[in-house]
Design an enzyme around this catalytic site. Structure first.
Site, mmCIF file in Angstrom:
data_model
loop_
_atom_site.group_PDB
_atom_site.id
_atom_site.type_symbol
_atom_site.label_atom_id
_atom_site.label_comp_id
_atom_site.label_asym_id
_atom_site.label_seq_id
_atom_site.Cartn_x
_atom_site.Cartn_y
_atom_site.Cartn_z
ATOM 1 N N ARG A 127 -11.537 18.096 10.138
ATOM 2 C CA ARG A 127 -10.727 16.900 10.346
ATOM 3 C C ARG A 127 -9.455 17.106 11.169
ATOM 4 N NH1 ARG A 127 -8.545 12.807 5.597
ATOM 5 N NH2 ARG A 127 -6.660 12.156 6.665
ATOM 6 N N GLU B 109 -10.697 4.510 9.720
ATOM 7 C CA GLU B 109 -10.976 4.127 8.334
ATOM 8 C C GLU B 109 -11.533 2.703 8.253
ATOM 9 O OE1 GLU B 109 -7.904 7.053 5.971
ATOM 10 O OE2 GLU B 109 -7.167 5.068 6.436
ATOM 11 N N LYS C 19 -3.655 -0.046 14.191
ATOM 12 C CA LYS C 19 -4.540 0.983 13.637
ATOM 13 C C LYS C 19 -5.943 0.548 14.016
ATOM 14 C CE LYS C 19 -6.010 3.013 9.181
ATOM 15 N NZ LYS C 19 -5.705 3.133 7.739
ATOM 16 N N GLU D 3 0.855 -1.185 0.000
ATOM 17 C CA GLU D 3 0.000 0.000 0.000
ATOM 18 C C GLU D 3 0.893 1.238 0.000
ATOM 19 O OE1 GLU D 3 -3.402 -0.155 2.573
ATOM 20 O OE2 GLU D 3 -3.664 2.018 2.551
ATOM 21 N N ARG D 4 0.586 2.143 -0.932
ATOM 22 C CA ARG D 4 1.414 3.348 -1.089
ATOM 23 C C ARG D 4 2.878 2.984 -1.315
ATOM 24 N NH1 ARG D 4 -3.120 5.402 -2.353
ATOM 25 N NH2 ARG D 4 -4.630 5.312 -0.666
ATOM 26 N N TRP E 72 -13.891 12.715 3.001
ATOM 27 C CA TRP E 72 -12.626 12.606 3.726
ATOM 28 C C TRP E 72 -12.297 13.796 4.619
ATOM 29 C CZ3 TRP E 72 -11.166 7.753 3.425
ATOM 30 C CH2 TRP E 72 -11.479 7.019 2.271
ATOM 31 N N GLU F 77 3.985 9.219 -0.636
ATOM 32 C CA GLU F 77 2.583 9.068 -1.035
ATOM 33 C C GLU F 77 2.029 10.337 -1.681
ATOM 34 O OE1 GLU F 77 0.025 7.895 2.152
ATOM 35 O OE2 GLU F 77 -1.785 7.962 0.921
ATOM 36 N N ASP G 267 -2.684 14.320 6.948
ATOM 37 C CA ASP G 267 -2.188 13.007 6.547
ATOM 38 C C ASP G 267 -1.050 13.165 5.555
ATOM 39 O OD1 ASP G 267 -1.846 10.339 5.911
ATOM 40 O OD2 ASP G 267 -3.616 10.209 4.645
ATOM 41 N N ARG H 255 -1.688 3.831 16.793
ATOM 42 C CA ARG H 255 -1.723 4.959 15.854
ATOM 43 C C ARG H 255 -2.874 5.909 16.179
ATOM 44 N NH1 ARG H 255 -2.312 4.241 10.306
ATOM 45 N NH2 ARG H 255 -0.594 5.478 9.527
#
Lengths: 628, 628
Positions: A307, A257, A253, A122-123, A492, A364, A336, A290
């Protein structure tokens, strides 16, 4: 070069250590002796190394040179290895040895890999996973040893091998796959690199009984206050430490999400983290939790919810409630990993909680190892805001993959090296760090040209992408390339709310109040648009395009100027690269990606300028081309 | 219902034919007898059917009722079946039988499936492929018979089973997989549904020798003027027709969106199509060539290039050059299945070329079988623009999939049924067509409510989505949901170029000139914004938000009004649905999707209004809420 380039030619900063590490070495001390001997042999006239183990120094070391032909490395067993790398690198670079005992500022210097067991990352922008493929471990041991050497030589001592978004097979790394996990950990051990695993908070609901070979029914709950769950984790930890005595701990985590977590059971994050931490404590493990938690289903119409406020709102009330072996891992900014964010107020506001700052060598949102983005300057600025002793740990999201050069772009290795160095000593001076990495990596001939180029590369990227701390003006799909409103009407919490008059979000007391999460002196500095540093201006304020910047330009003109300048800087960068004496192994990838960066920068410049021009109607004061 | 709903309960319009078609029937005449007998048996008091085969009628038929208890169906073998379905449906609906001989307006009435051999369906919103899975054919023969019956009962006589974007396995449907392909075609044959295949123009470079069981080296070229290539296709066609004597022909997407084609070899599309057509001609096959060709790598900065111009520019000069068994398949509008486009000028400008109009029952840009969108009204408007005898064929992109109800939403079956009816007779009157489908499908009790609801559903969708023919204001990823500038800075030639003063693209002679591709009288009508129909206004013109519409409203106010009204209409639709007597099998899916449509419509209303409000700064004249 006549032969094919392979991963054995990288990372280039290990050029002074060309002999592969033999499989039979079993401790950092043995490894230190091997590295020293290899270096001395390969280098005519190098001094001889002598080692004096002083256990109490632990990871610390001291380099002494009683005479020109002799180096004495004193240190704990791990310190001997770190001292050896330091000494070799100092010799390669022609640097003075550090005076006195050297000790790491942070006990935990972690690399977080977001590798999935299917082999994807991922990423990840450097190819597939180095150790996973097809739902299982798959790797060359020799390559893993080179990986561990890379980490140790930079000072990184923890490697988390699986994505924080834990896939179903990865859940079993602490269970049925534990023998394979332990075999992997053994490969890292001689380097002083300890294994960490990301776990699924709901693992007891998926795995069987730790005491019966993971047979039997999973538990019906993952409630952290449930006795069965608590005992499950205790027994699970016991099994892990039997297999991996130096296991570093868990990374979690949770409630983020769509991941499971203690909130499911009405428990606080402290309750969730402490339960896991209690299972690890008897074995000396840590629980890294996290803090990346926010409402990822926000309604864009809701302008009250902001956020960046989320993590502080959630965690600040829990300060003091976390167990001593819990580390709260906080991304550097409140969003982020954007190209420019003020430091997360959580990192300044949790005085009674152990903290890790999470950095992201994986580019990212910062160019994906296509665009050049050397992170030392960014990190210098972050650590300056953090102050001394601000964190107990530094974690970096890995930029590694199965590419021959390991990091997608050979220059991106700098960020991995820098991660280790910042974690060891947050007082790093970016220019010196870059110079050291260049000399180690075989770019010494171009040091005077590459140092300023790399030093400024992040600022250049920032100029042609999102202006003045605005964030999120990129493609929601790939996180690469311009999309001014790609994130604007989404769930988001990522809005710029640009209209024909103004842009940005008011985060002062009169707005969302995010600013109030900072210590008063910092809040005061950011509160007034006239005093707020330019780079954070649109992070904290909603301003008209006609706003006068300190240098007299209007806000809109500054946006245009930055974007035109950013592209111009990329053009100069490209010209400069063409004049370098790059090793042949690097040429194609460096020039190929540079051309992609140029096209990317051009696209970003034009889309961003057009976007603001369509909204504001203000022409460029210098008459440059802005497309309709 | 007590038992589980299955695909056997659908399509509902076949409710009057509940007995499964037996496997042993081998001709349309036998099938006609079976359908008639089954219907008569299940229906007390139904007349008895008598059949008189008059071969020369072909697909045509005539229904006579010499006395109340007897129906005589005269027709060619296929006509007998069509006449039987017509008669049964007339009886079910209480309609008069049509007078005189009935013949289809179009010889080819095609359903194009975009099924991939891995089982996925491109732009499929009804589940996975009904006949492909895991890289091979996989299906229940009984279900394929029901599928073919569905098509025959609507009048569709060609089924293309694989995606125009031909995947590697699908390339072999004409080669090594031919026996399986032929077995599938046999299932369709009793229904008078002929198989068509999408081919890869470069197939000779991937498959072996047709005369040697596809063994041997592929050809080095696919140049249509190369003798070897020509012979390869001739032999390939011969093999296909040996296996499938009633094979319909090939469908080709060439030189489009990165697909191979004749341009690779410097040959024209006529040369490419004619070569393939020549291979099919001896066997009576047709070559359907898609005209969906444009520059899909456009630079958004380039405002001279206008995608709607592309197909006409390419094909109009080739008019008269295509062989007699070539059919040029043209999407209804010059873009790509948008909710509102003027008819493609290519459909009006190729007088010496056989044309197919391509419609899209699959609701790619029109709500994805979540939002209600009955297409008969849209198609009525299109065929009115097309004029009589305008096309030789009608093709529709299939909305079918493995869902129990076959079409994702049970009401979406209307669009499949309507496709067949329009292809048979483009003079369809939308209201009557909807009423007929409702009565056949068991919704007779709600006919008076559902007829106007469905009739208006497309217009409602149009209102809350892209205003006034603007197109492309949706998510480039899923093609579902609002994203006003999602397509704006991309390579697809899909721009609205909205700024703070104006929106739209000037396609008059003063602009891109697209309008000049229309016949003069039509061009004249569209040229003047004051005369141009509202629904095409922003397709053809770039106008200020203050532009006065014919009804006195400003353009911006009309945009706001449409979006508010569209959502209000959805709310009323939802209220109405709640009062219906839906069969239990439909309830959950209909009400569930209706709620999704409501949320979608709300999102679309607000995002679109906010977008234009941010740009224009103009408040809503009626003070309704537009979010910042």
């Amino acid at each position: 070069m006549n032969r094919e380039t392979t991963w054995r030619d990288y990372p280039a900063w290990l050029a002074a250590l060309p002999r592969p590490v033999p499989a039979e070495l079993s401790s950092p001390a043995e490894l230190a002796a091997f590295e020293a001997e290899s270096y001395t042999e390969s280098c005519g006239g190098a001094p001889r190394f002598r080692f004096v183990c002083e256990k109490e120094l632990g990871e610390g070391y001291r380099i002494e040179r009683p005479d020109p032909d002799t180096l004495v490395i004193r240190g704990g067993e791990q310190g001997l290895l770190y001292g050896t790398y330091e000494a070799i690198f100092d010799l390669v670079c022609g640097s003075a040895f550090p005076a006195g005992v050297q000790r790491p500022a942070c006990a935990l210097r972690m690399l977080d890999s977001w590798d999935n067991t299917d082999g994807s990352v991922e990423r990840g922008y450097s190819g597939r996973s180095i150790w996973f493929e097809g739902g299982a471990f798959r790797y060359e041991p020799e390559r893993i040893r080179q990986l561990a050497r890379m980490l140790a030589s930079a000072g990184i001592n923890v490697l988390c091998i699986n994505n924080v978004n834990v896939d179903p097979t990865a859940r079993t790394l602490i269970g049925p796959l534990l023998p394979e996990t332990a075999a992997f950990a053994r490969l890292l051990r001689p380097f002083g690199v300890r294994l960490m695993l990301s776990i699924d908070f709901a693992a007891p609901m998926f795995l069987g009984d730790p005491d019966r070979g993971w047979e039997g029914e999973p538990l019906p709950t993952a409630d952290p206050l449930d006795d069965g769950v608590r005992r499950w984790w205790e027994r699970c930890a016991a099994r892990i430490y039997e297999a991996i005595p130096d296991f570093a701990g868990f990374l979690v985590k949770a409630d983020s999400e769509h991941r499971p977590g203690p909130n499911t059971y009405g428990r606080s994050h402290a309750e969730g983290a402490n339960m896991l931490a209690a299972a690890l404590a008897p074995h000396g493990g840590v629980l890294v939790w996290r803090a990346f938690v926010y409402n990822c289903m926000q309604d864009w119409r809701d302008s009250k919810t902001d956020r960046p406020c989320a993590a502080y709102d959630l965690y600040a009330p829990l300060d003091g409630q976390f167990a001593d072996n819990v580390i709260l891992q906080v991304k550097y900014g409140p969003y982020d990993f954007q190209v420019r964010e003020p430091i997360s107020p959580l990192l300044l506001g949790m005085r009674r909680t152990h903290l890790a700052i999470e950095l992201q060598p994986a580019q990212e949102y910062t160019g994906q190892q296509i665009d050049l983005f050397a992170m030392p300057l960014m990190w210098r600025e972050l650590f300056d805001q953090l102050g001394r002793g601000g964190v107990r740990a530094v974690a970096g999201v890995s930029n590694l993959g199965r590419d021959d050069c390991w990091t997608g772009h050979p220059f991106a290795a700098l960020n991995l090296y820098a991660l280790g160095r910042f974690a060891w000593d947050p007082e790093q001076e970016p220019e010196a760090l870059i110079r050291r990495w260049l000399r180690l990596s075989g770019y010494a001939e171009d040091e005077e040209v590459l140092t300023p180029l790399l030093l400024r590369s992040g600022r250049t990227y920032e100029k042609y992408t999102a202006p003045l701390g605005l964030c999120w003006m990129l493609s929601p799909e790939g996180h690469y390339g311009p999309s001014p409103w790609g994130y604007e009407f989404m769930v988001w919490g990522t809005y710029n709310r640009a209209d024909r008059e103004r842009v940005g979000i008011d985060r002062t007391a009169a707005g969302t109040g995010f600013l109030l999460q900072y210590p008063p002196e910092l809040a005061a500095r950011y509160e007034d648009p006239a005093a707020c540093p330019d780079e954070y201006l649109l992070f904290f304020h909603r301003l008209p395009y006609s706003f006068r910047m300190r240098d007299g330009r209007t806000l809109i003109q500054r946006i245009y100027d930055d974007h035109f300048e950013g592209y111009e800087e990329v053009l100069r960068m490209q010209e400069t690269l063409a004049t370098l004496h790059l090793p042949e192994r690097d040429c194609e990838i460096v020039t190929g990606r540079m051309e992609k960066q140029r096209l990317n920068a051009r696209e970003w410049r034009d889309v961003t300028n057009t976007f603001f021009h369509r909204l504001s109607g203000v022409p460029d004061a210098r008459g440059r081309k802005i497309y309709d």
